[in-house]
Design a protein around this motif. Structure first.
Motif, short mmCIF file in Angstrom:
data_model
loop_
_atom_site.label_atom_id
_atom_site.label_comp_id
_atom_site.label_asym_id
_atom_site.label_seq_id
_atom_site.Cartn_x
_atom_site.Cartn_y
_atom_site.Cartn_z
N ALA A 62 41.25 47.58 0.19
CA ALA A 62 41.18 48.97 -0.29
C ALA A 62 42.47 49.65 0.17
O ALA A 62 42.50 50.38 1.16
N GLN A 94 38.39 56.29 -4.17
CA GLN A 94 37.31 57.25 -3.92
C GLN A 94 36.26 57.19 -5.02
O GLN A 94 35.06 57.33 -4.77
N ARG A 97 34.14 54.08 -4.42
CA ARG A 97 33.22 54.30 -3.30
C ARG A 97 32.07 55.21 -3.70
O ARG A 97 30.90 54.97 -3.37
N LYS A 98 32.39 56.26 -4.44
CA LYS A 98 31.36 57.21 -4.87
C LYS A 98 30.39 56.56 -5.85
O LYS A 98 29.17 56.78 -5.78
N ASP A 102 29.46 53.09 -0.03
CA ASP A 102 30.18 52.32 0.99
C ASP A 102 29.37 51.15 1.53
O ASP A 102 29.91 50.08 1.81
N SER A 103 28.07 51.34 1.70
CA SER A 103 27.25 50.27 2.27
C SER A 103 27.14 49.10 1.30
O SER A 103 27.13 47.93 1.71
N ASP A 106 30.34 47.19 1.34
CA ASP A 106 30.69 46.82 2.73
C ASP A 106 32.06 47.38 3.10
O ASP A 106 32.92 46.67 3.63
N PHE A 107 32.23 48.66 2.84
CA PHE A 107 33.50 49.35 3.12
C PHE A 107 33.70 49.48 4.63
O PHE A 107 32.86 50.01 5.34
N LYS A 108 34.81 48.93 5.12
CA LYS A 108 35.11 48.98 6.56
C LYS A 108 36.49 49.62 6.76
O LYS A 108 37.52 49.00 6.45
N PRO A 109 36.53 50.83 7.30
CA PRO A 109 37.81 51.55 7.48
C PRO A 109 38.55 51.14 8.74
O PRO A 109 38.81 51.95 9.63
N ALA A 170 41.46 50.19 4.17
CA ALA A 170 40.16 49.63 4.54
C ALA A 170 39.98 48.30 3.82
O ALA A 170 40.85 47.85 3.08
N ILE A 172 36.91 45.79 1.69
CA ILE A 172 35.60 45.77 1.03
C ILE A 172 35.19 44.32 0.79
O ILE A 172 35.99 43.40 0.94
#
Length: 370
Positions: A62, A94, A97-98, A102-103, A106-109, A170, A172
């Motif tokens: 990302a 964005q 993600r929207k 995010d869950s 598996d979004f990890k920043p 990030a 994903i």
């Protein structure tokens, strides 16, 4: 192939929109069309068993461009164009993600890092010197500095002591993202047919005739979302670019977390749990990698393993478990092509290796051309 009455009626009759390509762009195009035309019949044709190209094969970054990539872009694009490219990539992320959550993806920043090999002294100094200027360029949009110098804390080998950190990057899970998009499409009554290859088309004014391997049918509108394969049918200024990747077996006590680039973005790696995914090397053989054929080559795979051992995991034993490749769509400009090819035929292609970042936005733009 002889079709039954039922097959003709349910899949190939009274089709309002036919989309070629079930990747990130194609699925977002279909979902946007469903929003705009709730009662329409939408059909997606996909030549692979799974989405071909790069949508299910990318590294799951990302990101919107490393410091050296943005500096390179300024050599061929205006400042305003570069700012617009970064903004579009960020806005696309964005939107993704929207739309999915995010869950789910598996979004990890964890942030992103750019490394500089010891022999790349000029690139290293050039990036550090121009970093304040690039931050000034992007600050009105991000309201903060995007890039900052940090001391390498991961123990990488054969690099300069300092790395460039980007807190906005990030990672994903690419597989989760595509499964969620496919599920959402089916839930929205979008028909998806796999193993279907389009061989030609003709805009007849009132409709488009689409030729497949065994038969033909008509659709009101035809939309291409084929990215790296676009040049085969649409004659667009899109060149295929193969990207080769490998992934290790699980590594005990792996401390690397984040997304990483080096050598102007031609090499990239990340952790996936306790594994390392490592890809790139297209610059070793530009001519050979300008292909729409999937596959791996010794020159690139050997170099990936060499760099994995010397730079990424210099003091850690590892085993490579799997290798694969994906096909991107690139061109002389980093801007994607979203345009009408005729009254009833449209395309959204040439994502420039940034499909995760801009695929959702390009899909919406393509649907909104109608």
């Amino acid at each position: 192939m002889e079709l039954s009455y039922w097959e003709l009626k349910n899949w190939f009759s009274n089709v309002d929109f036919t989309i070629v390509g079930s990747g990130i762009v194609g699925l977002h195009t279909a979902l946007r069309l469903r929003e705009r035309f709730p009662k329409s019949k939408i059909l997606i044709l996909e030549k692979g068993a799974l989405p071909q190209g790069a949508s299910t094969k990318n590294a799951g970054f990302a990101c919107f461009g490393s410091l050296s990539e943005i500096i390179d872009d300024l050599a061929t694009h205006s400042e305003e164009e570069v700012i617009q490219l970064v903004q579009k990539r960020w806005n696309g992320l964005q939107l993704l993600r929207k739309g999915l959550g995010d869950s789910v993806i598996d979004f990890k920043p964890f942030g992103g890092y750019e490394l500089f090999l010891q022999q790349d002294e000029f690139l290293y100094q050039d990036c550090l010197q121009k970093m304040p200027f690039i931050n000034d360029l992007l600050r009105p949009f991000f309201k903060a500095d995007v890039f900052a110098k940090q001391v390498d804390r991961f123990g990488f080998g054969n690099i300069h002591e300092n790395v460039v950190f980007n807190p906005f990057e990030a990672q994903i899970d690419t597989g989760n993202m595509m499964q969620a998009l496919l599920k959402k499409a089916i839930e929205n009554d979008i028909l998806i047919l796999n193993r279907i290859t389009v061989t030609g088309f003709s805009d007849n004014g009132s409709h488009v005739s689409i030729s497949l391997q065994d038969f033909a049918f008509n659709t009101d509108k035809l939309l291409f979302a084929t990215n790296g394969f676009a040049g085969q049918l649409t004659q667009n200024a899109v060149k295929p670019a193969r990207a080769q990747v490998l992934i290790t077996k699980p590594i005990p006590d792996l401390d690397i977390k984040g997304t990483f680039h080096f050598d102007r973005g031609y090499y990239y790696f990340r952790n996936i749990g306790d594994r390392i995914l490592f890809g790139g090397g297209r610059n070793l053989d530009f001519e050979g990698e300008t292909t729409s054929q999937f596959g791996n080559t010794e020159i690139i795979q050997n170099r990936l393993e060499e760099l994995l051992k010397a730079v990424v995991l210099p003091n850690t034993p590892f085993e490579v478990e799997h290798r694969w490749s994906g096909i991107m769509g690139i061109g002389a400009s980093k801007r994607s092509i979203v345009e009408a090819l005729s009254n009833n035929v449209f395309c959204g292609v040439r994502l420039g290796g940034m499909g995760v970042a801009i695929g959702s936005l390009v899909g919406q733009e393509l649907a909104d051309l109608l």
